[in-house]
Design an enzyme around this catalytic site. Structure first.
Site, PDB file in Angstrom:
ATOM      1  N   GLY A 179       5.501  -3.017   5.916  1.00  0.00           N
ATOM      2  CA  GLY A 179       4.327  -2.906   4.985  1.00  0.00           C
ATOM      3  C   GLY A 179       4.560  -1.807   4.164  1.00  0.00           C
ATOM      4  O   GLY A 179       3.676  -0.834   4.034  1.00  0.00           O
ATOM      5  N   ASP A 192       7.844  -6.031   3.225  1.00  0.00           N
ATOM      6  CA  ASP A 192       6.645  -6.385   2.857  1.00  0.00           C
ATOM      7  C   ASP A 192       6.270  -7.885   2.790  1.00  0.00           C
ATOM      8  O   ASP A 192       7.506  -8.470   2.632  1.00  0.00           O
ATOM      9  CB  ASP A 192       5.855  -5.549   1.777  1.00  0.00           C
ATOM     10  CG  ASP A 192       4.286  -5.523   2.088  1.00  0.00           C
ATOM     11  OD1 ASP A 192       3.626  -6.550   2.221  1.00  0.00           O
ATOM     12  OD2 ASP A 192       3.988  -4.330   2.332  1.00  0.00           O
ATOM     13  N   ARG A 244       5.295  -9.532   0.307  1.00  0.00           N
ATOM     14  CA  ARG A 244       5.452  -9.991  -1.049  1.00  0.00           C
ATOM     15  C   ARG A 244       6.583  -8.897  -1.521  1.00  0.00           C
ATOM     16  O   ARG A 244       6.687  -7.825  -1.229  1.00  0.00           O
ATOM     17  CB  ARG A 244       4.201  -9.834  -1.991  1.00  0.00           C
ATOM     18  CG  ARG A 244       3.472 -11.122  -1.804  1.00  0.00           C
ATOM     19  CD  ARG A 244       2.227 -10.840  -2.472  1.00  0.00           C
ATOM     20  NE  ARG A 244       1.240  -9.987  -1.888  1.00  0.00           N
ATOM     21  CZ  ARG A 244       0.533  -9.998  -0.856  1.00  0.00           C
ATOM     22  NH1 ARG A 244       0.643 -11.003  -0.107  1.00  0.00           N
ATOM     23  NH2 ARG A 244      -0.027  -8.929  -0.302  1.00  0.00           N
ATOM     24  N   ASP A 278       7.658 -11.280   6.967  1.00  0.00           N
ATOM     25  CA  ASP A 278       6.359 -11.308   7.466  1.00  0.00           C
ATOM     26  C   ASP A 278       6.440 -10.704   8.966  1.00  0.00           C
ATOM     27  O   ASP A 278       7.180 -11.344   9.857  1.00  0.00           O
ATOM     28  CB  ASP A 278       6.117 -12.667   7.710  1.00  0.00           C
ATOM     29  CG  ASP A 278       4.588 -12.978   8.413  1.00  0.00           C
ATOM     30  OD1 ASP A 278       4.198 -11.993   8.865  1.00  0.00           O
ATOM     31  OD2 ASP A 278       4.364 -14.083   8.536  1.00  0.00           O
ATOM     32  N   TYR A 282     -10.964  -3.065  14.821  1.00  0.00           N
ATOM     33  CA  TYR A 282      -9.781  -2.217  14.268  1.00  0.00           C
ATOM     34  C   TYR A 282      -9.592  -1.032  15.195  1.00  0.00           C
ATOM     35  O   TYR A 282      -8.550  -0.700  15.815  1.00  0.00           O
ATOM     36  CB  TYR A 282     -10.206  -1.782  13.039  1.00  0.00           C
ATOM     37  CG  TYR A 282      -9.189  -0.583  12.559  1.00  0.00           C
ATOM     38  CD1 TYR A 282      -7.744  -0.846  11.917  1.00  0.00           C
ATOM     39  CD2 TYR A 282      -9.384   0.552  12.143  1.00  0.00           C
ATOM     40  CE1 TYR A 282      -6.912  -0.203  11.279  1.00  0.00           C
ATOM     41  CE2 TYR A 282      -8.510   1.682  11.599  1.00  0.00           C
ATOM     42  CZ  TYR A 282      -7.344   0.993  11.248  1.00  0.00           C
ATOM     43  OH  TYR A 282      -6.539   2.058  10.789  1.00  0.00           O
TER      44      TYR A 282
HETATM   45  P1  NAD Z   1      -2.451  -0.819   3.466  1.00  0.00           P
HETATM   46  O1  NAD Z   1      -3.319  -2.113   3.630  1.00  0.00           O
HETATM   47  O2  NAD Z   1      -2.656  -0.384   2.254  1.00  0.00           O
HETATM   48  O3  NAD Z   1      -1.073  -1.669   3.692  1.00  0.00           O
HETATM   49  C1  NAD Z   1      -0.241  -2.482   4.635  1.00  0.00           C
HETATM   50  C2  NAD Z   1       0.709  -3.264   4.213  1.00  0.00           C
HETATM   51  O4  NAD Z   1       0.956  -4.047   5.133  1.00  0.00           O
HETATM   52  C3  NAD Z   1       0.422  -4.138   2.684  1.00  0.00           C
HETATM   53  O5  NAD Z   1       1.460  -3.730   1.876  1.00  0.00           O
HETATM   54  C4  NAD Z   1       0.429  -5.495   3.314  1.00  0.00           C
HETATM   55  O6  NAD Z   1       0.947  -6.467   2.313  1.00  0.00           O
HETATM   56  C5  NAD Z   1       1.384  -5.161   4.520  1.00  0.00           C
HETATM   57  N1  NAD Z   1       1.190  -6.144   5.616  1.00  0.00           N
HETATM   58  C6  NAD Z   1       0.227  -6.607   6.050  1.00  0.00           C
HETATM   59  N2  NAD Z   1       0.520  -7.907   6.864  1.00  0.00           N
HETATM   60  C7  NAD Z   1       1.803  -7.769   6.806  1.00  0.00           C
HETATM   61  C8  NAD Z   1       2.803  -8.787   7.795  1.00  0.00           C
HETATM   62  N3  NAD Z   1       2.494  -9.733   8.380  1.00  0.00           N
HETATM   63  N4  NAD Z   1       4.113  -8.684   7.325  1.00  0.00           N
HETATM   64  C9  NAD Z   1       4.446  -7.381   6.595  1.00  0.00           C
HETATM   65  N5  NAD Z   1       3.712  -6.754   5.954  1.00  0.00           N
HETATM   66  C10 NAD Z   1       2.192  -6.932   5.963  1.00  0.00           C
HETATM   67  O7  NAD Z   1      -2.497  -0.113   4.862  1.00  0.00           O
HETATM   68  P2  NAD Z   1      -2.240   1.640   4.789  1.00  0.00           P
HETATM   69  O8  NAD Z   1      -3.389   2.295   4.359  1.00  0.00           O
HETATM   70  O9  NAD Z   1      -0.881   1.844   4.171  1.00  0.00           O
HETATM   71  O10 NAD Z   1      -2.110   1.750   6.426  1.00  0.00           O
HETATM   72  C11 NAD Z   1      -0.852   1.654   6.971  1.00  0.00           C
HETATM   73  C12 NAD Z   1      -1.140   2.032   8.700  1.00  0.00           C
HETATM   74  O11 NAD Z   1      -1.751   3.305   8.615  1.00  0.00           O
HETATM   75  C13 NAD Z   1      -2.063   0.979   9.160  1.00  0.00           C
HETATM   76  O12 NAD Z   1      -1.487   0.892  10.510  1.00  0.00           O
HETATM   77  C14 NAD Z   1      -3.225   1.708   9.385  1.00  0.00           C
HETATM   78  O13 NAD Z   1      -4.209   1.072  10.420  1.00  0.00           O
HETATM   79  C15 NAD Z   1      -3.002   3.195   9.313  1.00  0.00           C
HETATM   80  N6  NAD Z   1      -3.921   4.013   8.905  1.00  0.00           N
HETATM   81  C16 NAD Z   1      -4.310   3.943   7.463  1.00  0.00           C
HETATM   82  C17 NAD Z   1      -5.475   4.932   7.326  1.00  0.00           C
HETATM   83  C18 NAD Z   1      -5.753   5.066   5.683  1.00  0.00           C
HETATM   84  O14 NAD Z   1      -6.672   5.717   5.191  1.00  0.00           O
HETATM   85  N7  NAD Z   1      -4.920   4.295   4.624  1.00  0.00           N
HETATM   86  C19 NAD Z   1      -6.127   5.663   8.053  1.00  0.00           C
HETATM   87  C20 NAD Z   1      -5.859   5.528   9.374  1.00  0.00           C
HETATM   88  C21 NAD Z   1      -4.666   4.561   9.973  1.00  0.00           C
HETATM   89  N1  SER Z   2      -9.114   4.682   6.538  1.00  0.00           N
HETATM   90  C1  SER Z   2      -9.151   3.815   7.797  1.00  0.00           C
HETATM   91  C2  SER Z   2     -10.110   2.733   7.430  1.00  0.00           C
HETATM   92  O1  SER Z   2     -11.159   3.053   6.832  1.00  0.00           O
HETATM   93  C3  SER Z   2      -9.182   4.664   8.880  1.00  0.00           C
HETATM   94  O2  SER Z   2      -8.386   4.155   9.835  1.00  0.00           O
HETATM   95  O3  SER Z   2      -9.828   1.850   8.186  1.00  0.00           O
END
Ligand code: NAD
Ligand code: SER
Length: 308
Positions: free
Chosen positions: A9, A35, A37, A50, A140
């Site tokens: 990811g 990722d 893509r 994937d 979630y």
């Molecule tokens: P994001 O949605 O920006 O990125 C997720 C990435 O995963 C994307 O590039 C997507 O293409 C890829 N992805 C989705 N399905 C996939 C699959 N089947 N195979 C391979 N890749 C796949 O999310 P993020 O903000 O970068 O978050 C990353 C992690 O951190 C997640 O577990 C999220 O729950 C956690 N998180 C994020 C935040 C935040 O504020 N961004 C806060 C708390 C927790």
């Molecule tokens: N930034 C994330 C969300 O809003 C928190 O895990 O889903």
């Protein structure tokens, strides 16, 4: 043996920044991006993968000699409320694949992020403790809470070295957020700069815990570098930095763009935000492995405007 790291990811909000930080630390060729893509902007080892295809993940890990995985593929809070079964499957199945890879000894260390979404409406909302009521009301949050319990179970039963942070809302400029409830705190900067105004999907007084991405990346690297005996929480650690409302953020933005205007049109994400903490007690992370954030609200806002 040199570490070889796989980010699953890597094109998302966190992966975009974590990839550069890990490559600075371990070297370009030692960090493999993946990722759904292909991304033109990534140099170095990069694969289309994937994460729902467990066999493909196994093969990439074995073929590339991977020793650590950072599993970032997930469906975030707002999107998972629209696609609950898909969100549950993505968030849980990918975690099981990686936990099993660790249990079978194919990788030595796993990083998997949790979230403030593990808390729910019955949780104390101010200075939310590390261990407290966790009755999440979103798919979630349910998936993150279940994931935390599985991580701890794999550690206790099988000695898996899995580490996790409960990130708050993350604010960054390199890559757009991916469908969360805290996304307003990123969108607002782009709209402020482009249009001088923003309509917030959360109400003016909705306080949420937040963190600037450089702090989040540093927290992640510090947690992963800490000696194993210092990691007392094998579910996930609370980590805090900032707490503000849309009204407070807009005042901070007005110091840079005095004519900036905000109005409010709360949507379904308001209910999610209302079930989450307003601020976080991260004393366990501070005590166990020395966590300390750098960015306050003013410093974060200045840095965002310096970059977007
Ligand atoms: P994001 O949605 O920006 O990125 C997720 C990435 O995963 C994307 O590039 C997507 O293409 C890829 N992805 C989705 N399905 C996939 C699959 N089947 N195979 C391979 N890749 C796949 O999310 P993020 O903000 O970068 O978050 C990353 C992690 O951190 C997640 O577990 C999220 O729950 C956690 N998180 C994020 C935040 C935040 O504020 N961004 C806060 C708390 C927790
Ligand atoms: N930034 C994330 C969300 O809003 C928190 O895990 O889903």
């Amino acid at each position: 043996m040199a570490e070889r790291i796989l980010i699953v990811g890597s094109n998302g909000q966190i992966g975009t920044e974590l990839l550069g930080a890990l490559r600075n630390q371990f070297g370009n060729d030692q960090v493999v991006a993946s990722d759904l893509r292909f991304s033109q902007s990534i140099d170095g080892p990069h694969f289309v993968l994937d994460a729902m295809n467990a066999q493909a993940v196994y093969e990439l890990v074995k073929n590339q000699g991977i020793t650590q995985i950072y599993l970032l593929a997930a469906m975030l809070s707002a999107t998972a409320e629209k696609f609950p079964q898909k969100g549950w499957s993505l968030n849980m199945d990918t975690l099981f694949t990686c936990l099993e890879l660790a249990r079978e000894g194919h990788i030595k260390k796993l990083y998997w992020p949790s979230s403030i979404a593990v808390f729910g409406p019955t949780t104390p909302r101010e200075n939310t403790p590390q261990a407290t009521v966790t009755e999440p009301s979103t798919i979630y949050g349910i998936s993150k809470f279940a994931g935390e319990r599985w991580c701890e179970w794999y550690h206790l039963k099988h000695g898996v070295d899995v580490r996790s942070l409960r990130y708050p809302g993350l604010i960054s400029y390199s890559s757009p957020p991916g469908g969360g409830t805290t996304d307003y705190a990123v969108d607002i900067f782009h709209k402020a700069k482009a249009e001088g105004r923003y309509t917030s999907f959360l109400s003016a007084q909705t306080a949420l815990p937040m963190m600037y991405m450089p702090d989040a990346i540093r927290a992640t690297l510090e947690l992963m570098e800490a000696p194993a005996e210092k990691i007392k929480q094998r579910g996930s650690y609370n980590v805090g930095a900032l707490s503000f409302t849309p009204a407070e953020l807009s005042l901070a933005i007005q110091k840079h763009i005095p004519s900036f205007e905000i109005d409010y049109a709360p949507d379904f994400r308001q209910q999610i935000a209302d079930s989450w903490p307003k601020s976080i007690d991260d004393s366990a992370a501070r005590t166990d492995w020395g966590w300390k954030p750098d960015f306050n609200l003013e410093a974060m806002v200045s840095d965002m405007f310096a970059h977007i």
